[in-house]
Design an enzyme around this catalytic site. Structure first.
Site, PDB file in Angstrom:
ATOM      1  N   ARG A   4       7.191   0.119   1.750  1.00  0.00           N
ATOM      2  CA  ARG A   4       7.024  -0.973   2.718  1.00  0.00           C
ATOM      3  C   ARG A   4       5.841  -1.851   2.341  1.00  0.00           C
ATOM      4  NH1 ARG A   4       5.922   3.991   4.184  1.00  0.00           N
ATOM      5  NH2 ARG A   4       4.148   4.578   5.491  1.00  0.00           N
ATOM      6  N   CYS A  52     -11.048  -7.853  16.265  1.00  0.00           N
ATOM      7  CA  CYS A  52     -10.067  -8.058  15.198  1.00  0.00           C
ATOM      8  C   CYS A  52     -10.547  -7.485  13.862  1.00  0.00           C
ATOM      9  CB  CYS A  52      -9.778  -9.554  15.043  1.00  0.00           C
ATOM     10  SG  CYS A  52      -8.548  -9.923  13.768  1.00  0.00           S
ATOM     11  N   ARG A 104       0.819  -1.208   0.000  1.00  0.00           N
ATOM     12  CA  ARG A 104       0.000   0.000   0.000  1.00  0.00           C
ATOM     13  C   ARG A 104       0.855   1.260   0.000  1.00  0.00           C
ATOM     14  NH1 ARG A 104      -4.347  -0.847   3.900  1.00  0.00           N
ATOM     15  NH2 ARG A 104      -5.279  -1.690   2.011  1.00  0.00           N
ATOM     16  N   TYR A 105       1.884   1.267   0.814  1.00  0.00           N
ATOM     17  CA  TYR A 105       2.757   2.433   0.911  1.00  0.00           C
ATOM     18  C   TYR A 105       3.968   2.250  -0.003  1.00  0.00           C
ATOM     19  CZ  TYR A 105      -0.024   3.346   5.101  1.00  0.00           C
ATOM     20  OH  TYR A 105      -1.059   3.571   5.975  1.00  0.00           O
ATOM     21  N   ASP A 114     -11.834  -0.136  13.509  1.00  0.00           N
ATOM     22  CA  ASP A 114     -12.127  -0.271  12.077  1.00  0.00           C
ATOM     23  C   ASP A 114     -13.589  -0.650  11.823  1.00  0.00           C
ATOM     24  OD1 ASP A 114      -9.550   0.319  11.216  1.00  0.00           O
ATOM     25  OD2 ASP A 114      -8.886  -1.766  11.393  1.00  0.00           O
ATOM     26  N   ASP A 151      -7.510   4.248  10.277  1.00  0.00           N
ATOM     27  CA  ASP A 151      -7.045   3.497   9.110  1.00  0.00           C
ATOM     28  C   ASP A 151      -8.163   3.587   8.081  1.00  0.00           C
ATOM     29  OD1 ASP A 151      -5.265   2.015   7.642  1.00  0.00           O
ATOM     30  OD2 ASP A 151      -4.986   0.479   9.173  1.00  0.00           O
ATOM     31  N   ARG A 192      -9.258  -8.395  11.082  1.00  0.00           N
ATOM     32  CA  ARG A 192      -9.114  -9.458  10.086  1.00  0.00           C
ATOM     33  C   ARG A 192      -9.925 -10.696  10.485  1.00  0.00           C
ATOM     34  NH1 ARG A 192      -2.859  -8.508  10.041  1.00  0.00           N
ATOM     35  NH2 ARG A 192      -2.760  -6.630   8.759  1.00  0.00           N
ATOM     36  N   CYS A 219      -3.671 -17.435  15.387  1.00  0.00           N
ATOM     37  CA  CYS A 219      -3.518 -16.513  16.509  1.00  0.00           C
ATOM     38  C   CYS A 219      -3.568 -17.291  17.817  1.00  0.00           C
ATOM     39  CB  CYS A 219      -4.627 -15.465  16.510  1.00  0.00           C
ATOM     40  SG  CYS A 219      -4.531 -14.266  15.173  1.00  0.00           S
ATOM     41  N   CYS A 236      -9.228 -12.119  19.081  1.00  0.00           N
ATOM     42  CA  CYS A 236      -9.671 -10.869  19.686  1.00  0.00           C
ATOM     43  C   CYS A 236     -11.031 -10.500  19.103  1.00  0.00           C
ATOM     44  CB  CYS A 236      -8.659  -9.757  19.404  1.00  0.00           C
ATOM     45  SG  CYS A 236      -6.998 -10.110  20.024  1.00  0.00           S
ATOM     46  N   LYS A 280      -3.246   4.948   7.063  1.00  0.00           N
ATOM     47  CA  LYS A 280      -3.445   5.549   8.383  1.00  0.00           C
ATOM     48  C   LYS A 280      -3.427   7.070   8.283  1.00  0.00           C
ATOM     49  CE  LYS A 280      -1.081   1.570  10.334  1.00  0.00           C
ATOM     50  NZ  LYS A 280      -0.814   1.006   8.976  1.00  0.00           N
TER      51      LYS A 280
END
Length: 439
Positions: free
Chosen positions: A126, A142, A122-123, A303, A340, A144, A135, A139, A347
């Protein structure tokens, strides 16, 4: 208490196991005894869900599975479990089945920005490298959720090689973030192999790891794992503490091992209604983090993932929290509050405004107390207009190969070497009308 040395079977009642016992401190034992059903939750916590609530919880688990380590559940204060921050992050709620119209399966469009499986680019300099769907805990907040549950798996080495090959073939990539799932859920040998491959790529300068194991499974931070990470410096590690209750003596020992190994530590919190949406809680959290050599990095607005509406706060709450941190605690203890952007915009910092006004030679500022002051700008300032003729530039900057990346976005408009005067959405009605007229 006399302890048995045997390891209990999956979901067997282990409530009488001493937390100083060797098996309790074995991260593999913790994973083997991951709590995945409500019966075990009730046994471990000594609670009983009302029948109607239990029915709704079972329905929630069918869509968004439950998984939590015995260690993390042991942090719940059962006398008021329904309001406990650990309980709220680990145990499903029927509210998760409420999916608002604005909520998305992939809110950050990570899959859309994925040139090869496992890579999100995306950037400019990086990439995100997803090396695991596994995991230590699911969570409840989450972003994702689409990647957990029935799709728990570790990519094959062939799949990982495709991601490594992409990084190798794109010299602009200097920073690789390993995420998932949780990269530290992989075996030490596989982590070593991935890091070895990435470190062999000349243009990869920094490798980052995003992991919540220091929070939910601190026993995973073994001496052997730390030695693996030390081999491949510079390694940066960002973890995910959301509440000061999570920073236990066990977690502190895990963080100390990493910090003593020279691994810079950061923390990315998510602003969660009912968990940490309080200036006093967040101040206590960031101060405990820096005490343990962890730099508060980001505070995320929650999100727009499916089923998270009950966790989301107004953006104003986040700004209020930052107002209560800046000037009220050490500067390096203040995270950057970000949204985000849905759709893959990345971000976006959303911070309080301290620049009140400005003129041709003064700026008007306020401080955290409300003091309003002026800063006098230089009366004479000789600018250097950048025409991208780097070899004749008077600034002392040694670029690799004498080249610099082409800038995009607002930086492009600020430059003097590009003729662009505006950034226009490609699907704007005004541009569509122009196209119609030209036809």
């Amino acid at each position: 208490m006399e302890l048995s040395t045997r390891i209990p079977k999956q979901n067997e009642d282990y409530t009488d196991i001493d937390h100083d016992a060797p098996q309790w401190k074995d991260w593999r034992w913790q994973i083997a005894h991951t709590v995945r059903d409500l019966n075990t939750v009730e046994k471990v916590l000594g609670i009983t869900f009302p029948p109607e609530e239990r029915k709704k919880l079972e329905e929630t688990i069918q869509k968004f599975p439950l998984a939590a380590t015995p260690y993390y559940l042991s942090l719940i204060k059962t006398e008021d479990y329904a309001q406990d921050p650990v309980f709220l992050q680990s145990i499903p709620r029927p509210d998760e089945l409420i999916v608002e119209e604005c909520e998305l399966e992939d809110p950050l469009a990570e899959d859309s920005d994925s040139p090869v499986p496992g890579i999100t680019h995306r950037y400019p300099d990086r990439v995100l490298f997803l090396v695991s769907n596994v995991c230590a805990m699911y969570c409840r907040h989450c972003t994702r959720k689409r990647r957990v549950g029935d799709r728990d798996r570790v990519p094959t080495w062939e799949e990982m090689e495709a991601g490594i090959a992409y990084i190798r073939e794109h010299p602009e990539v200097r920073d690789v973030l390993l995420s998932g799932g949780d990269p530290l859920m992989l075996p030490d040998e596989l982590i070593d192999r991935i890091l070895t491959e990435l470190r062999a790529i000349p243009h990869v300068e920094v490798i980052r790891i995003g992991s919540r194991t220091p929070v939910v499974l601190p026993f995973r931070i073994t001496d052997k794992l730390v030695n693996v990470l030390k081999k491949h410096q510079p390694i940066w590690l960002n973890t995910h503490f959301n509440h000061p209750q999570e920073i236990t003596p066990t977690a502190e020992r895990a963080l100390a091992k990493l910090a003593d190994a020279g691994i810079p530590l950061g923390n990315q919190s998510v602003l969660l209604a009912g968990v940490n949406d309080c200036p006093r809680i967040m101040k206590a959290l960031v101060q405990k983090l820096v005490k343990n050599r962890v730099r508060p990095y980001y505070l995320y607005q929650c999100d727009l993932s499916e089923g998270l509406s009950h966790f989301r706060t107004p953006v104003g709450k986040g700004i209020e929290i930052i107002e209560n941190l800046i000037g009220h605690t050490s500067g390096f203890a203040v995270p950057t509050y970000v949204i985000d952007a849905p759709g893959g915009g990345g971000k976006i910092p959303v911070m309080p405004t301290y620049l009140i006004s400005y003129s041709t030679n003064k700026v008007i500022l306020r401080n955290y107390e409300g003091v309003i002051t002026t800063y006098r700008e230089p009366d004479h300032y000789t600018t250097i207009f950048c025409d991208r003729n780097c070899k004749d530039c008077s600034l002392q900057l040694n670029l690799k190969g004498g080249e610099e990346q082409h800038v995009v976005g607002i930086a492009r408009l600020l430059s003097d070497y590009d003729e662009a005067t505006a950034l226009v959405p490609v699907d704007s009605e005004r541009m569509a009308r122009r196209d119609d007229e030209e036809e």
